[in-house]
Design an enzyme around this catalytic site. Structure first.
Site, PDB file in Angstrom:
ATOM      1  N   TYR A  95      -8.822 -14.374 -57.143  1.00 56.63           N
ATOM      2  CA  TYR A  95      -9.396 -16.191 -57.578  1.00 56.63           C
ATOM      3  C   TYR A  95      -9.679 -17.551 -56.791  1.00 56.63           C
ATOM      4  CZ  TYR A  95     -11.022 -15.066 -62.538  1.00 56.63           C
ATOM      5  OH  TYR A  95     -11.738 -14.694 -63.664  1.00 56.63           O
ATOM      6  N   GLU A 137      -7.495 -13.289 -69.027  1.00 58.52           N
ATOM      7  CA  GLU A 137      -8.521 -11.699 -68.846  1.00 58.52           C
ATOM      8  C   GLU A 137      -6.692 -11.149 -68.592  1.00 58.52           C
ATOM      9  OE1 GLU A 137     -10.033 -12.591 -64.930  1.00 58.52           O
ATOM     10  OE2 GLU A 137     -11.644 -13.129 -66.057  1.00 58.52           O
TER      11      GLU A 137
END
Length: 398
Positions: A95, A137
């Site tokens: 990310y 997630e």
């Protein structure tokens, strides 16, 4: 949480993102893959070449900006994308890389319009959104591993059987190489298949819907050979031409939000081409677990030679009075006799079949097919909550 000033700045960028979103995301992927080519082991190269991934990300960024003050409204989209990420092996460490290159792409494309205030606001917003994805997630990875027979990433499976279903579709029956029990899945879900193809620099990962009912000692995927398009489907072609019974594949745990729900309404399943794979799983599950529910299965194919899994559907329709099956052949061959319509699905024909419109509709197939079905649903006044659909690949707008 974001302060009101940041929210206002983000919302002010909505018109710009609507106009320049795909240019930003195209530049983003180009620079990110140049600086981090290892990420090409995760992303679908074909979707990059077609522009589908860029369009999907542009839509997601636009939606985030539009709803930045009510992020809970985009949670269904977050869940859908998170399932995809978990099945691909996207992790928390990816990310920051994405965030860095997305902000840089905004600067490069928007230039003087990308003020320090705007970039800082988007940096703050990205941090909040990324944290949501990472948290969701992480839970998904944990759940995938914790279930009986589960695993977090990829696991070795053996091709137990390979069956030709049509001119272009073959089924692969996959069993765990370690012989352990298979975790359950929900009708409509998919698995990811990870391949290292000789001569290819990067690993290729593709998602394939599970095409049989849950509860078997195997996972079945039914794969269309995509070698008549540009770019050709490298994974599907390799599966068809080079992998056989006894060979091994790396497989993710099942994922996906396109699942059959329980309902008192009749069920209508509409598929085109290989889009029937998740719907066959739903059909079998509905017959077994939702006894007495009226099910109408409608499938569109080129002709009988391109019609996969028909015998399985016909058997269910013949053996259960609540199940009806109808077939539309675009270009029926001279020897084709058992079909209900030639040409394309149309509103008039579907109306004669479905009758009671108060139903749950699930549809899947090529993008053009799905747009046509969705338009028919809109013309009929079918409520959005009655419509369920899935794209093979990045989510798009119908």
């Amino acid at each position: 949480m974001l302060d009101q000033k940041t929210i206002e700045v983000i919302k002010s960028t909505v018109p710009v993102l609507q106009e320049h979103g795909e240019k930003i995301t195209t530049h983003f992927y180009q620079t990110m893959f140049t600086n981090h080519p290892e990420l090409l082991n995760i992303f679908n190269h074909a979707n990059q070449k077609k522009g589908r991934q860029q369009a999907a990300l542009a839509n997601a960024v636009y939606a985030a900006a539009l709803h930045i003050d009510q992020l809970e409204t985009i949670l269904p989209v977050v869940q859908q994308i998170a399932h995809k990420h978990r099945s691909l092996g996207v992790k928390a460490e990816h990310y920051p890389i994405v965030g860095e290159h997305l902000l840089q792409a905004m600067k490069d494309v928007l230039q003087e319009a990308a003020t320090e205030e705007i970039i800082q606001a988007w940096a703050d917003a990205y941090g909040v959104i990324a944290d949501i994805f990472i948290s969701v997630e992480a839970d998904m990875y944990e759940q995938a591993e914790a279930q009986q027979g589960g695993w977090p990433d990829f696991k070795s499976f053996v091709i137990d059987r390979k069956v030709k279903e049509s001119e272009v579709i073959a089924s692969f029956y996959l069993k765990p190489a370690d012989g352990k029990v298979l975790p359950p899945f929900l009708a409509g879900q998919y698995i990811s298949v990870k391949l290292e193809i000789p001569g290819e620099q990067y690993t290729h990962i593709r998602q394939y819907s599970l095409s049989d009912a849950p509860g078997q000692d195997y996972y079945r995927i039914s794969v269309k050979r995509e070698d008549q398009q540009e770019p050709a489907g490298k994974v599907s072609t390799y599966l068809h031409q080079h992998l056989n019974e006894g060979d091994r594949l790396l497989v993710s745990a099942p994922a996906g939000e396109f699942i059959l729900s329980k309902s008192a309404r009749p069920l209508v399943l509409i598929s085109g081409g290989v889009g029937l794979t998740p719907l066959v799983s739903m059909l079998k599950t509905a017959v077994r677990e939702q006894k007495g529910r009226d099910v109408t299965f409608i499938h569109a194919a080129i002709d009988s030679k391109h019609h996969a899994l028909r015998a399985e559907v016909d058997q269910l329709a013949a053996g259960h009075e609540h199940v009806r099956a109808f077939y539309c052949y675009e270009r029926p061959a001279a020897e084709d006799q058992q079909y209900d319509k030639s040409g394309y699905l149309d509103e008039e024909w579907l109306q004669t079949i479905i009758g009671n419109k108060d139903a749950d509709y699930y549809f899947c197939g090529p993008v053009g097919f799905m747009k046509a079905v969705d338009q028919i649903m809109t013309n009929w006044g079918i409520a959005e909550e009655q419509k369920h659909y899935e794209f093979f690949g990045p989510a798009m707008k119908l």
